[in-house]
Design a protein around this motif. Structure first.
Motif, mmCIF file in Angstrom:
data_model
loop_
_atom_site.group_PDB
_atom_site.id
_atom_site.type_symbol
_atom_site.label_atom_id
_atom_site.label_comp_id
_atom_site.label_asym_id
_atom_site.label_seq_id
_atom_site.Cartn_x
_atom_site.Cartn_y
_atom_site.Cartn_z
ATOM 1 N N LYS A 189 101.893 21.983 -10.631
ATOM 2 C CA LYS A 189 102.865 21.188 -11.411
ATOM 3 C C LYS A 189 102.235 19.860 -11.843
ATOM 4 C CE LYS A 189 107.570 19.492 -11.500
ATOM 5 N NZ LYS A 189 107.115 18.296 -12.194
ATOM 6 N N VAL A 190 101.493 19.229 -10.909
ATOM 7 C CA VAL A 190 100.826 17.962 -11.219
ATOM 8 C C VAL A 190 99.809 18.174 -12.344
ATOM 9 C CG1 VAL A 190 99.186 16.283 -10.289
ATOM 10 C CG2 VAL A 190 101.205 16.896 -8.974
ATOM 11 N N LEU A 191 99.057 19.280 -12.236
ATOM 12 C CA LEU A 191 98.056 19.581 -13.269
ATOM 13 C C LEU A 191 98.734 19.798 -14.621
ATOM 14 C CD1 LEU A 191 94.962 20.311 -13.683
ATOM 15 C CD2 LEU A 191 95.713 22.675 -13.584
ATOM 16 N N LEU A 192 99.838 20.530 -14.602
ATOM 17 C CA LEU A 192 100.551 20.811 -15.858
ATOM 18 C C LEU A 192 101.131 19.534 -16.458
ATOM 19 C CD1 LEU A 192 102.495 24.116 -15.022
ATOM 20 C CD2 LEU A 192 100.285 23.840 -16.130
ATOM 21 N N ASP A 193 101.502 18.586 -15.580
ATOM 22 C CA ASP A 193 102.072 17.325 -16.059
ATOM 23 C C ASP A 193 101.000 16.407 -16.647
ATOM 24 O OD1 ASP A 193 104.606 18.002 -15.410
ATOM 25 O OD2 ASP A 193 104.681 16.896 -13.517
ATOM 26 N N ASP A 194 99.854 16.332 -15.957
ATOM 27 C CA ASP A 194 98.845 15.332 -16.321
ATOM 28 C C ASP A 194 97.839 15.799 -17.365
ATOM 29 O OD1 ASP A 194 99.869 13.406 -14.646
ATOM 30 O OD2 ASP A 194 98.682 14.049 -12.924
ATOM 31 N N LEU A 195 97.513 17.091 -17.352
ATOM 32 C CA LEU A 195 96.408 17.563 -18.203
ATOM 33 C C LEU A 195 96.641 17.377 -19.709
ATOM 34 C CD1 LEU A 195 93.575 18.790 -18.168
ATOM 35 C CD2 LEU A 195 94.628 21.039 -18.333
ATOM 36 N N PRO A 196 97.805 17.727 -20.249
ATOM 37 C CA PRO A 196 97.955 17.613 -21.709
ATOM 38 C C PRO A 196 97.685 16.204 -22.248
ATOM 39 C CG PRO A 196 99.758 18.893 -20.804
ATOM 40 C CD PRO A 196 99.014 18.318 -19.642
ATOM 41 N N GLY A 197 98.219 15.186 -21.579
ATOM 42 C CA GLY A 197 98.015 13.808 -22.035
ATOM 43 C C GLY A 197 96.549 13.423 -21.991
ATOM 44 N N CYS A 198 95.881 13.747 -20.864
ATOM 45 C CA CYS A 198 94.462 13.407 -20.715
ATOM 46 C C CYS A 198 93.619 14.154 -21.749
ATOM 47 C CB CYS A 198 93.975 13.742 -19.302
ATOM 48 S SG CYS A 198 94.663 12.645 -18.053
ATOM 49 N N LEU A 199 93.991 15.392 -22.010
ATOM 50 C CA LEU A 199 93.254 16.204 -22.975
ATOM 51 C C LEU A 199 93.316 15.582 -24.376
ATOM 52 C CD1 LEU A 199 91.841 19.004 -22.725
ATOM 53 C CD2 LEU A 199 93.890 19.978 -23.702
#
Lengths: 101, 230
Positions: free
Chosen positions: A37-47
């Motif tokens: 869930k943390v990965l799904l939350d954070d990855l798009p913005g960082c990408l």
């Protein structure tokens, strides 16, 4: 349309549908997995930030100025289409009138 | 279903404007209008399509470009998973269609309506999803048709329109000050990697993973601090 154009459509379609299918099959297990869930939350913005960074890394000062302008527009409007249009217009105008490098 | 069709219309108009702009850009990178329509209908992945086409235009690498786009769509794991209850009593073939036509807007609207009125469910999701995918496909194809007739805008910095779009997408994904440090770290690390000669596709992946790691570390520290408080 070249083979690569076709291939991009095929891989993108397959990849995005696979994600959706995984969501359907994985269901509740995905929602319960805190790390995922943390990965799904954070990855798009960082990408997205990383994409902006690669576009600017080797760019001329003119592009950085246009990017700062686009950022201002984005903060004010929070609208993708307006930011794209005004950002490109600013870049177009600066190139057309020979401003910057 | 009809309710979903009409309920999503205001959002579909917004998606159409965005789709039209994407169509113009895609045409300028060599896609015919029907190719854009095919991509929009088969992938149905708004921002991911922009990311993939932009990377393709810059690097010419198919797999790397597609992976960047797909990675951006990771959120659909969670989005579709959250539809479990709504799709529970729907036949499998309808489920397989529903998960493809669901978009950010139709998902959010269905979830919001369902929370207030549990009778609003799968038919609303299907109706709103159908409207979205048709609007998206048609608007991107129309944009591409117009884009084909335009002069070569690349020499005037057309690529920057993509950068501007990414900046706006980042703005939309901004959840508050907790994003600041991970995003700055992502930006600086990615720029550094590119300057060191790392291929941009890898720099994007490594930079964003570094940002995710920073976010996780910060969250862990915050939790620890919270536990230490009397």
């Amino acid at each position: 349309m070249t083979f690569d154009h076709w291939l991009l459509i095929g891989v993108l379609a397959l990849g995005t549908y696979s994600l959706r299918l995984a969501g359907l099959i994985g269901g509740q297990a995905i929602l319960r997995n805190a790390k995922l869930k943390v990965l799904l939350d954070d990855l798009p913005g960082c990408l997205i930030v990383a994409l902006v960074a690669t576009s600017l890394a080797d760019a001329a000062p003119l592009t950085w100025i246009a990017a700062a302008f686009a950022l201002g527009i984005a903060i004010v409007t929070n609208n993708v289409v307006i930011t794209m249009a005004l950002g490109f217009a600013a870049m177009f105008a600066m190139r057309y009138f020979g401003v910057g490098g | 279903m009809k309710q979903g069709f009409y309920g999503i219309l205001p959002f579909a108009i917004g998606a159409a404007a965005y789709g039209f702009a994407f169509g113009i850009l895609a045409a300028q990178t060599g896609y015919p209008w029907w190719g854009v329509a095919l991509m929009s209908f088969s992938a149905h992945a708004g921002a991911s399509q922009i990311v993939a086409v932009e990377r393709f235009a810059v690097d010419g690498l198919v797999i790397g470009s597609a992976l960047a786009g797909i990675a951006l769509n990771l959120r659909y794991l969670g989005i579709i998973a959250s539809l479990g209850g709504i799709l529970k009593n729907v036949p499998l073939w309808q489920k397989l269609i529903a998960i493809h036509i669901t978009g950010d807007e139709s998902w959010a609207l269905t979830m919001a309506k369902n929370a207030r009125d549990p009778t609003i469910g799968a038919p609303f999701l299907m109706g709103s999803g159908l409207t979205l995918i048709v609007t998206w496909t048609v608007s991107t194809a129309l944009g591409a048709l117009l884009g084909q007739t335009m002069p070569d805008l690349a020499s005037y910095g057309l690529g920057f329109a993509f950068t501007a779009a990414f900046i706006a997408m980042a703005r939309a994904m901004w959840h508050g000050p907790q994003n600041m440090v991970p995003w700055v770290a992502t930006f600086l690390i990615t720029v550094l990697l590119v300057k060191l000669g790392v291929e941009s596709a890898y720099a994007i992946l490594l930079g964003s993973l570094a940002g995710v790691a920073v976010a996780a570390l910060l969250r862990q520290r915050k939790t620890k601090k919270g536990e230490e408080m009397p």
